[in-house]
Structures are given as structure tokens and as C-alpha cells.
Design an enzyme around this catalytic site. Sequence first.
Site, PDB file in Angstrom:
ATOM      1  N   SER A 110      34.957  45.946  32.742  1.00 51.76           N
ATOM      2  CA  SER A 110      35.500  46.993  33.610  1.00 51.76           C
ATOM      3  C   SER A 110      35.476  48.349  32.902  1.00 51.76           C
ATOM      4  CB  SER A 110      36.931  46.646  34.045  1.00 51.76           C
ATOM      5  OG  SER A 110      37.343  47.449  35.136  1.00 51.76           O
ATOM      6  N   PRO A 111      34.326  48.730  32.312  1.00 53.68           N
ATOM      7  CA  PRO A 111      34.269  49.940  31.490  1.00 53.68           C
ATOM      8  C   PRO A 111      34.377  51.239  32.275  1.00 53.68           C
ATOM      9  CG  PRO A 111      32.070  49.081  31.796  1.00 53.68           C
ATOM     10  CD  PRO A 111      33.009  48.075  32.396  1.00 53.68           C
ATOM     11  N   LEU A 112      34.301  51.177  33.597  1.00 56.78           N
ATOM     12  CA  LEU A 112      34.368  52.390  34.414  1.00 56.78           C
ATOM     13  C   LEU A 112      35.740  52.570  35.059  1.00 56.78           C
ATOM     14  CD1 LEU A 112      30.857  52.226  36.098  1.00 56.78           C
ATOM     15  CD2 LEU A 112      31.556  53.516  34.066  1.00 56.78           C
ATOM     16  N   GLY A 113      36.729  51.821  34.582  1.00 53.56           N
ATOM     17  CA  GLY A 113      38.070  51.959  35.119  1.00 53.56           C
ATOM     18  C   GLY A 113      38.583  53.387  34.996  1.00 53.56           C
TER      19      GLY A 113
ATOM     20  N   TYR B  65      33.309  32.966  38.671  1.00 52.38           N
ATOM     21  CA  TYR B  65      33.018  34.096  39.561  1.00 52.38           C
ATOM     22  C   TYR B  65      32.536  33.569  40.913  1.00 52.38           C
ATOM     23  CZ  TYR B  65      33.421  37.201  35.505  1.00 52.38           C
ATOM     24  OH  TYR B  65      33.874  37.898  34.409  1.00 52.38           O
TER      25      TYR B  65
ATOM     26  N   HIS C  18      36.785  32.350  28.072  1.00 53.50           N
ATOM     27  CA  HIS C  18      37.145  33.413  28.998  1.00 53.50           C
ATOM     28  C   HIS C  18      38.514  34.028  28.710  1.00 53.50           C
ATOM     29  CE1 HIS C  18      36.102  34.726  33.378  1.00 53.50           C
ATOM     30  NE2 HIS C  18      36.625  35.719  32.693  1.00 53.50           N
TER      31      HIS C  18
END
Length: 294
Positions: A209-212, A54, A129
Site C-alpha cells: 500500500s505504498p500510495l496511501g 486474495y 503473511h
Amino acid sequence: MRYRTLGGELRVSAIGLGAMPLSIEGHPDEHQGLATLHAALDAGVTLIDTADSYHPPGGAPGPGELLVRRALAAYGGDTDSVVVATKGGRGRTPDGGWTVNGDPAHLKRAARDSLARLGVGAIGLYQLHKPDPAVPYADSLGALHELLSEGTIRFAGISNADTEQILLAREVLGDRLVSVQNRYSPEVRDSEAELRLCAQLGLAFLPWSPLGGISRSSLDGPSALAGTRPYAAFHDVARERGASPQQVALAWLLAKSPTVIPIPGASRPLSIRDSAAAADLVLSEAELAALETA
């Protein structure tokens, strides 16, 4: 804040923090990054997820890990219960792309470098990863097994894995495998089988990315257009409950299984405070049914 466990072993907050936005391209300055991490800790978040890759294109590995280290050192409260999860096996290209490297020697070297940057006795959770198609998956997992045996890492996880890879990881790593981190959100739901398998095996499922599909949806506009908005049901429930659509999305994920621990990203204190509050939002069966078909 409610709490859940990583593989039945580590007690962590039901909502974690995905720290990727704090150190990749477009990241906030150091002051805001530290403030965001401190806001997460203030809200009861005890799981912070980062990775050595990152960093902005062309940069060196590990700035996210170093930022987390500085944030924990500067925090005025107790951090003994905080679990820092990091990952190895990916890299960046100068043009902003992503690479994958599951070579065992690379993974072991990367984990030891991450350990030094984090400044801890052992990495709480170290995750592979992404599977490397050029390297047998069992060989990459074997590197994690060696890291566990030597005490560099306390527990192991895998990311972007399918059901066969989860089962193989369980075979190679045994009960030291505690988590699977796959993409899952209102917008992307193609890891349903992996989520169910994790529930059966008692493994934590960490949706990245749970709010996609939610964070990109506008809350503005006439109510007559609500039915045409992407994932309008999440907005409708949010309006009825006096919550944000993001909170509803996270509460929906939490209701899927006691092993689900979402790790929403944040680059502002306000964002992580909003996400953390989702841990206390319990949706009704009717609301959940509406969201399943949204």
C-alpha cells in the site's frame, strides 16, 4: 526500468506489482486483469506479488495465483525473469474480514497448494503473511525452513513483522530470507525501524500500500487550496516535475534505501504504467527533504 535485488539474490524491477486488487472483491473482469498484468510486463515489471487469500469473501483460496499463471502463459514475450511472490497464513471470513493462521502444518499445505496453482517448479518467493499470536513465531518460520529444504519454495520472506521478528527470521532462515513486506507510505510511516534494519541486513523491503495518502488525494481544486490538501508537497513536486503524485511517492520510497522495492497495487493498465515509470524519476535532495516532512 531500473532493477534491484531481493536479498542480493534475485534481480527484479525496482517497482513491482501488487496484484491484490485483481482478485479481491470489486476486482476487474478477467480481460482487464490480464491486460493489467501484461501492461506491467510490457513496462519492465518483473516482480508480481499476490497471496492465496486474495479472493472475495466466501470464495476459495488462490484466484489471484491462477490469474497470474494465466497471464504469464498468455504473454507473448519472455517471462523467464519474472519472479512471482505469494503469501500464506491468512484467510477470509464470509463477512469480508481477515483471519490469520500460522500453524506450521497449515503453512506447508498452503504453500504446496500455491505451488500447484502457479504451475512452477518452485515458488520464487514465499512469504509468511502475518505473525499468528496463537503460534510461536519460530514455529511458523520453521515451516518456511522445511519448505526451503524440500524445494517447494526458492526464497522466503516475511510480512507485517517488527524488528525482533525480522531478526528471529534471519536466525531461523539464514540467507534464504530475502525480504520483508510491511506497510509504508506517505500516510503510514511507522515501519521506519524495520526499513532501516532491512537496509543494514541487505534484505529487500517491500512497502505494501505504498500510495496511501496519495491515491485518495484530489488533484482538482484551486491552487490556493494546495497547502491544505493531504500531502500537498507530493502534489507540488509532481506539478513541478511533470509527473503524477503517485510517481513522486514511489520515487520518494526508492530514494530511502537501495533495498526498497515498492509494490503498488493496480487494476488498470494505465495505473501500472504510471507506477512503473516512477523507477526512472530521481528526486533532488531538496525535494526529498520537503517530502520527508510532508
